[in-house]
Design a protein around this motif. Structure first.
Motif, short mmCIF file in Angstrom:
data_model
loop_
_atom_site.label_atom_id
_atom_site.label_comp_id
_atom_site.label_asym_id
_atom_site.label_seq_id
_atom_site.Cartn_x
_atom_site.Cartn_y
_atom_site.Cartn_z
N ALA A 171 9.67 19.42 -0.01
CA ALA A 171 10.13 20.88 0.53
C ALA A 171 9.31 21.71 -0.55
CB ALA A 171 11.51 21.47 0.48
N ALA A 172 9.05 21.12 -1.93
CA ALA A 172 8.58 21.79 -2.99
C ALA A 172 7.18 21.99 -3.07
CB ALA A 172 9.33 21.69 -4.19
N GLN A 173 6.42 21.02 -2.34
CA GLN A 173 5.10 20.80 -2.32
C GLN A 173 4.47 22.05 -1.86
OE1 GLN A 173 3.79 18.22 -3.71
NE2 GLN A 173 5.45 16.40 -3.42
N ASN A 174 3.05 21.92 -2.42
CA ASN A 174 2.11 23.02 -2.37
C ASN A 174 1.78 22.94 -1.22
OD1 ASN A 174 0.16 24.88 -2.63
ND2 ASN A 174 -1.35 23.49 -3.37
N TYR B 198 0.84 -1.09 0.01
CA TYR B 198 0.21 0.00 -0.08
C TYR B 198 0.87 1.19 0.07
CZ TYR B 198 -4.04 2.73 1.16
OH TYR B 198 -5.19 3.68 1.10
N SER B 199 0.49 2.28 -0.67
CA SER B 199 1.27 3.53 -0.96
C SER B 199 0.70 4.66 -0.58
CB SER B 199 1.85 3.49 -2.30
OG SER B 199 0.62 3.85 -3.05
N ALA B 200 1.30 5.72 -0.31
CA ALA B 200 0.72 6.90 0.14
C ALA B 200 -0.06 7.61 -1.10
CB ALA B 200 1.87 8.13 0.51
N ALA B 201 0.38 7.42 -2.31
CA ALA B 201 -0.49 7.86 -3.42
C ALA B 201 -1.85 7.15 -3.40
CB ALA B 201 0.40 7.47 -4.56
N ARG C 249 1.90 16.14 -4.88
CA ARG C 249 2.37 15.44 -6.24
C ARG C 249 3.48 14.45 -5.82
NH1 ARG C 249 2.47 20.46 -7.05
NH2 ARG C 249 4.85 20.43 -7.37
N PHE C 250 3.28 13.14 -6.39
CA PHE C 250 4.44 12.17 -6.19
C PHE C 250 5.24 12.23 -7.22
CE2 PHE C 250 0.97 11.26 -3.11
CZ PHE C 250 1.57 10.74 -1.95
N TYR D 260 1.10 10.15 4.59
CA TYR D 260 -0.10 9.88 4.02
C TYR D 260 -1.10 11.20 4.36
CZ TYR D 260 0.66 4.82 3.35
OH TYR D 260 1.36 3.59 2.91
N ILE D 261 -1.05 11.66 5.75
CA ILE D 261 -2.09 12.73 6.08
C ILE D 261 -1.60 13.64 5.51
CG2 ILE D 261 -2.81 13.70 7.94
CD1 ILE D 261 -2.58 11.14 9.71
N GLU D 262 -0.62 14.12 5.27
CA GLU D 262 -0.04 15.60 4.74
C GLU D 262 -0.27 15.37 3.09
OE1 GLU D 262 3.31 18.93 5.34
OE2 GLU D 262 3.92 16.70 5.81
N SER D 263 -0.07 14.32 2.68
CA SER D 263 -0.26 14.24 1.04
C SER D 263 -1.74 14.38 0.86
CB SER D 263 0.32 12.85 0.60
OG SER D 263 -0.59 11.79 1.12
N LEU D 264 -2.81 13.87 1.81
CA LEU D 264 -3.98 14.09 1.50
C LEU D 264 -4.33 15.51 1.83
CD1 LEU D 264 -6.83 12.96 0.70
CD2 LEU D 264 -7.16 12.05 3.19
#
Length: 316
Positions: free
Chosen positions: A175-178, A66-69, A107-108, A98-102
């Motif tokens: 670091a570059a993520q929105n 299972y992945s964060a994406a 963008r992975f 996981y939580i922060e990506s949601l």
């Protein structure tokens, strides 16, 4: 969202809050997705759910990574579905990426899986040891190396793979993520005195052993779920598997598990600390449950309700 390190007490508070606000819970835990891995993940049982819908629990067999994406995609769909029903989506867990990506629509990396490279790195780690593989990452991406435990082979290899294919680092990508969220977030974090948290972690592990953790891991191995699987690298599973394979005594495995879980909790807190929108509550034990519950309700009221009380009765 209710966030925090392992053993801090998220489950009971999440149930009370979900009942009070007519919410459905989305698990933000990377291990509770796996069927048959219940004791070692401290997975809530159907009876303990008290009729409150829980999502992203028991959705994968252990052989399916299972992945964060995947979590990001499924979590986004669930937020829409729950909201469309007039319910409150309530994410509860401790897996920071996981939580922060949601929350922020990360963008992975477009780096593809390179099985030959992964095998090369796996063989290197088997031959030279986990610290040698970790040292390779430290050379090209010291920030990610500081965040990842040397035993977290899968993520270390992925970070090396990303660097090889993109000539950039995993940490630079993060670091570059929105940091603008598409959602109206209310992030609540639970924390407590480190010594108390570590004692709770050790007590929980003792309870897991009493509940049958060794038998659970033995059963998984007997079903053909090998130790190299992502799921079997989870805390509790890799240590007990090492004991069952005769590589250490049970006492040694338990000591290692307690140490690594304490370190994991520390890394969880470090991850969440850089999420500036989290409002933190210090929780000190069961005797303060009502007070902590009231504090959280006040935060929610201040965020969404302009001082008005919102209950499950009002949402029906």
């Amino acid at each position: 969202m209710l966030l925090g390190p392992t053993a801090v007490g998220k489950t009971r508070l999440s149930l009370e809050l979900a009942a009070a606000y007519g919410a459905e819970i989305i698990s933000g835990d990377s291990m509770q997705v796996y069927r048959g891995m219940d004791i070692g993940t401290a997975k809530i049982s159907p009876a303990e759910m008290q009729g409150i819908p829980h999502h992203l629990i028991d959705i994968h067999d252990p052989q399916d990574a299972y992945s964060a994406a995947e979590f990001q995609e499924q979590g986004g769909h669930l937020i829409e579905e729950i909201s469309d029903k007039g319910k409150l989506p309530f994410i509860v867990g401790g897996t920071g990426l996981y939580i922060e990506s949601l929350c922020y629509g990360f963008r992975f990396s477009e780096a593809v899986a390179d099985e030959a490279f992964r095998k090369e790195m796996d063989d290197f780690a088997e031959r030279e040891g986990a610290l040698a593989l970790h040292a390779r990452l430290e050379l090209v991406d010291p920030v990610s190396a500081a965040r990842l435990h040397p035993n977290d082979r899968r993520r270390i290899i992925r970070a090396l793979e990303i660097h090889l294919q993109t000539d950039t680092t995993l940490s630079a990508s993060h670091a570059a993520q929105n940091k603008e969220s598409p959602y109206d977030l209310c992030l609540i974090g639970l924390t407590m005195d480190r010594k108390i948290l570590y004692k709770r972690i050790e007590d929980r592990i003792d309870s897991m052993l009493a509940e049958g953790l060794v038998a659970e891991v033995k059963g998984l191995l007997e079903h053909g779920y090998g130790r190299s699987l992502v799921s079997m690298q989870g805390l509790g599973y890799k240590e007990i598997a090492s004991y069952l394979e005769g590589e250490m005594t049970l006492a040694e495995a338990v000591t290692l598990l307690k140490r690594d879980t304490r370190r994991f909790a520390k890394r969880q807190l470090s991850w969440f600390r850089h999420m500036n929108e989290i409002q933190w509550i210090d929780v000190e034990g069961e005797q303060n449950f009502s007070e902590n519950f009231a504090k959280i309700r006040a935060i929610i009221a201040g965020k969404f309700l302009s001082g008005l009380e919102y209950t499950s009765e009002q949402s029906n």
